[in-house]
Design an enzyme around this catalytic site. Structure first.
Site, PDB file in Angstrom:
ATOM      1  N   ASP A   9      10.507  -0.687  -6.193  1.00 46.31           N
ATOM      2  CA  ASP A   9      10.119  -1.236  -4.887  1.00 46.31           C
ATOM      3  C   ASP A   9       9.591  -0.072  -4.043  1.00 46.31           C
ATOM      4  OD1 ASP A   9       9.936  -3.139  -2.716  1.00 46.31           O
ATOM      5  OD2 ASP A   9      11.717  -2.226  -1.847  1.00 46.31           O
ATOM      6  N   SER A  10       8.960  -0.428  -2.923  1.00 46.72           N
ATOM      7  CA  SER A  10       8.514   0.609  -1.994  1.00 46.72           C
ATOM      8  C   SER A  10       9.710   1.308  -1.344  1.00 46.72           C
ATOM      9  CB  SER A  10       7.664  -0.024  -0.895  1.00 46.72           C
ATOM     10  OG  SER A  10       8.458  -0.948  -0.169  1.00 46.72           O
ATOM     11  N   TYR A  41       4.675  -0.257   2.194  1.00 46.31           N
ATOM     12  CA  TYR A  41       3.444  -0.523   1.444  1.00 46.31           C
ATOM     13  C   TYR A  41       2.613  -1.608   2.146  1.00 46.31           C
ATOM     14  CZ  TYR A  41       4.903   1.833  -2.960  1.00 46.31           C
ATOM     15  OH  TYR A  41       5.264   2.733  -3.935  1.00 46.31           O
ATOM     16  N   GLY A  42       3.265  -2.452   2.937  1.00 47.05           N
ATOM     17  CA  GLY A  42       2.611  -3.617   3.547  1.00 47.05           C
ATOM     18  C   GLY A  42       1.266  -3.329   4.201  1.00 47.05           C
ATOM     19  N   CYS A  72       8.988  -6.029  -5.636  1.00 46.55           N
ATOM     20  CA  CYS A  72       8.239  -5.822  -4.392  1.00 46.55           C
ATOM     21  C   CYS A  72       7.097  -6.830  -4.436  1.00 46.55           C
ATOM     22  CB  CYS A  72       7.702  -4.396  -4.361  1.00 46.55           C
ATOM     23  SG  CYS A  72       6.593  -4.055  -2.979  1.00 46.55           S
ATOM     24  N   ASN A  73       7.027  -7.690  -3.442  1.00 41.99           N
ATOM     25  CA  ASN A  73       5.974  -8.710  -3.432  1.00 41.99           C
ATOM     26  C   ASN A  73       4.600  -8.094  -3.231  1.00 41.99           C
ATOM     27  OD1 ASN A  73       7.456 -11.610  -3.088  1.00 41.99           O
ATOM     28  ND2 ASN A  73       8.646  -9.981  -2.171  1.00 41.99           N
ATOM     29  N   THR A  74       4.541  -7.086  -2.351  1.00 47.39           N
ATOM     30  CA  THR A  74       3.259  -6.448  -2.037  1.00 47.39           C
ATOM     31  C   THR A  74       2.678  -5.819  -3.302  1.00 47.39           C
ATOM     32  OG1 THR A  74       4.339  -5.909   0.066  1.00 47.39           O
ATOM     33  CG2 THR A  74       2.185  -4.926  -0.325  1.00 47.39           C
ATOM     34  N   GLU A 151      14.622  -0.119   6.602  1.00 46.89           N
ATOM     35  CA  GLU A 151      14.623   1.246   6.057  1.00 46.89           C
ATOM     36  C   GLU A 151      15.322   2.236   6.995  1.00 46.89           C
ATOM     37  OE1 GLU A 151      13.531   2.564   3.086  1.00 46.89           O
ATOM     38  OE2 GLU A 151      12.970   0.597   2.303  1.00 46.89           O
ATOM     39  N   CYS A 183       9.313 -10.992   0.999  1.00 46.06           N
ATOM     40  CA  CYS A 183       9.387  -9.518   0.931  1.00 46.06           C
ATOM     41  C   CYS A 183      10.832  -9.228   0.564  1.00 46.06           C
ATOM     42  CB  CYS A 183       9.043  -8.915   2.291  1.00 46.06           C
ATOM     43  SG  CYS A 183       9.453  -7.148   2.390  1.00 46.06           S
ATOM     44  N   THR A 184      11.039  -8.354  -0.415  1.00 44.57           N
ATOM     45  CA  THR A 184      12.397  -8.160  -0.925  1.00 44.57           C
ATOM     46  C   THR A 184      13.306  -7.419   0.062  1.00 44.57           C
ATOM     47  OG1 THR A 184      11.607  -6.211  -2.122  1.00 44.57           O
ATOM     48  CG2 THR A 184      11.735  -8.288  -3.352  1.00 44.57           C
ATOM     49  N   HIS A 185      12.729  -6.855   1.104  1.00 42.76           N
ATOM     50  CA  HIS A 185      13.575  -6.249   2.149  1.00 42.76           C
ATOM     51  C   HIS A 185      14.257  -7.320   3.012  1.00 42.76           C
ATOM     52  CE1 HIS A 185      11.363  -2.525   1.320  1.00 42.76           C
ATOM     53  NE2 HIS A 185      12.182  -1.868   2.122  1.00 42.76           N
TER      54      HIS A 185
HETATM   55  N1  DGL Z   1       9.775  -4.869  -0.315  1.00 41.99           N
HETATM   56  C1  DGL Z   1       8.392  -4.989  -0.408  1.00 41.99           C
HETATM   57  C2  DGL Z   1       7.892  -6.398  -0.615  1.00 41.99           C
HETATM   58  O1  DGL Z   1       8.589  -7.196  -1.178  1.00 41.99           O
HETATM   59  C3  DGL Z   1       7.457  -4.150   0.401  1.00 41.99           C
HETATM   60  C4  DGL Z   1       7.785  -3.755   1.780  1.00 41.99           C
HETATM   61  C5  DGL Z   1       6.790  -2.732   2.279  1.00 41.99           C
HETATM   62  O2  DGL Z   1       6.844  -1.616   1.764  1.00 41.99           O
HETATM   63  O3  DGL Z   1       5.994  -3.041   3.160  1.00 41.99           O
HETATM   64  O4  DGL Z   1       6.779  -6.711  -0.287  1.00 41.99           O
END
Ligand code: DGL
Length: 266
Positions: A9-10, A41-42, A72-74, A151, A183-185
């Site tokens: 993940d990011s 990463y978004g 990570c979805n992104t 984060e 988003c996994t966060h």
């Molecule tokens: N956790 C990530 C996701 O699922 C990315 C979050 C990010 O870095 O912007 O998209």
């Protein structure tokens, strides 16, 4: 096969998926990389996210993982296909699993997708939801303030409730019965998101469905871990190790994680 499962993940978000895998498959070993130095990463370009994702995948290939979960979805939106084509092991993303979870749950076919700008712009969730149900209406919303909040590690006080409520303002007059945390966060902010959308809305993540996909792939390939000793998970962060440790140990409810710094070439 007794090799580890790679999870990337990011940052700390993929831990929400790692935890679901640990719960469903407690005998499996996880090697995790969080690219916290370059998170979020978004807002980044597709090319950048693709390059960073490839760097993490290559690092885990060297650690001899038996499969890779892009938690990570992104990154899933831009790198899943190319990694599936070129990696010598199965590569799984989280977007189809998230869409499936939402379609199973929704009664009125009105689904909000909360995700990063990158994921929303890619249209990957709409596509995944539409491929499962032509009736479903998807309301997408980018929430760029949520990942930095998670984060920072300071996501528990009243401030976090206010920030989440503000982030969800654009959908306050929409009708929906299901929210996908795309988003996994975001599962780390589940309580805050539930408080903002109210008790009649189901708030779901892709974590459990992804864990089921991992199990299906490994059992189909006959590669579930058979060793009897408990697994020794290993974690890597490219940014601050103490902040990663504090978030990860809280989220996973485990102490003394085996955690290392990892660096990537620019
Ligand atoms: N956790 C990530 C996701 O699922 C990315 C979050 C990010 O870095 O912007 O998209």
């Amino acid at each position: 096969m007794n090799a580890p499962i790679g999870v990337i993940d990011s940052g700390v978000g993929g831990l929400t998926v790692a935890k679901a895998i640990m719960e469903l498959l407690p005998n499996e070993t996880i090697y995790y990389i969080g690219d916290t130095a370059r998170c979020p990463y978004g807002p980044r370009s597709k090319q950048e996210v693709r390059n960073f994702t490839w760097q993490m995948a290559k690092a885990l290939e060297k650690m001899n993982v038996k499969m890779l979960v892009i938690a990570c979805n992104t990154a899933t939106a831009v790198a899943l296909e190319s990694l599936q084509k070129h990696m010598p092991f199965p590569v799984l993303g989280v977007i189809n699993a998230g869409a499936r979870a939402a379609i199973k749950e929704t009664k009125r076919n009105e689904i909000v997708v909360l995700a990063t700008e990158g994921t929303i712009k890619s249209g990957a969730y709409e596509e995944a939801v539409k491929s499962l149900s032509t009736k479903a209406k998807v309301i997408p919303l980018a929430c760029p303030t949520f990942v930095p909040l998670v984060e920072s590690g300071e996501y528990e006080g009243q401030f976090s409730y206010n920030l989440v409520e503000k982030g969800l303002k654009p959908i306050e007059n929409e009708r929906f019965d299901t929210v996908i945390l795309g988003c996994t966060h975001y599962p780390i902010l589940q309580k805050q998101i539930e408080a903002a959308v109210g008790p009649d809305v189901h708030v779901l993540s892709s974590a459990q469905e992804t864990a089921k996909d991992v199990e299906a792939i490994l059992s189909y390939k006959g590669e579930l871990r058979t060793e009897k000793e408990p697994p020794q998970h290993v974690f890597h962060a490219s940014g601050s190790v103490p902040i990663f440790r504090s978030i990860a140990e809280r989220w996973l409810e485990q102490g003394a994680l085996d955690l290392h710094k990892i660096s990537f070439e620019k």
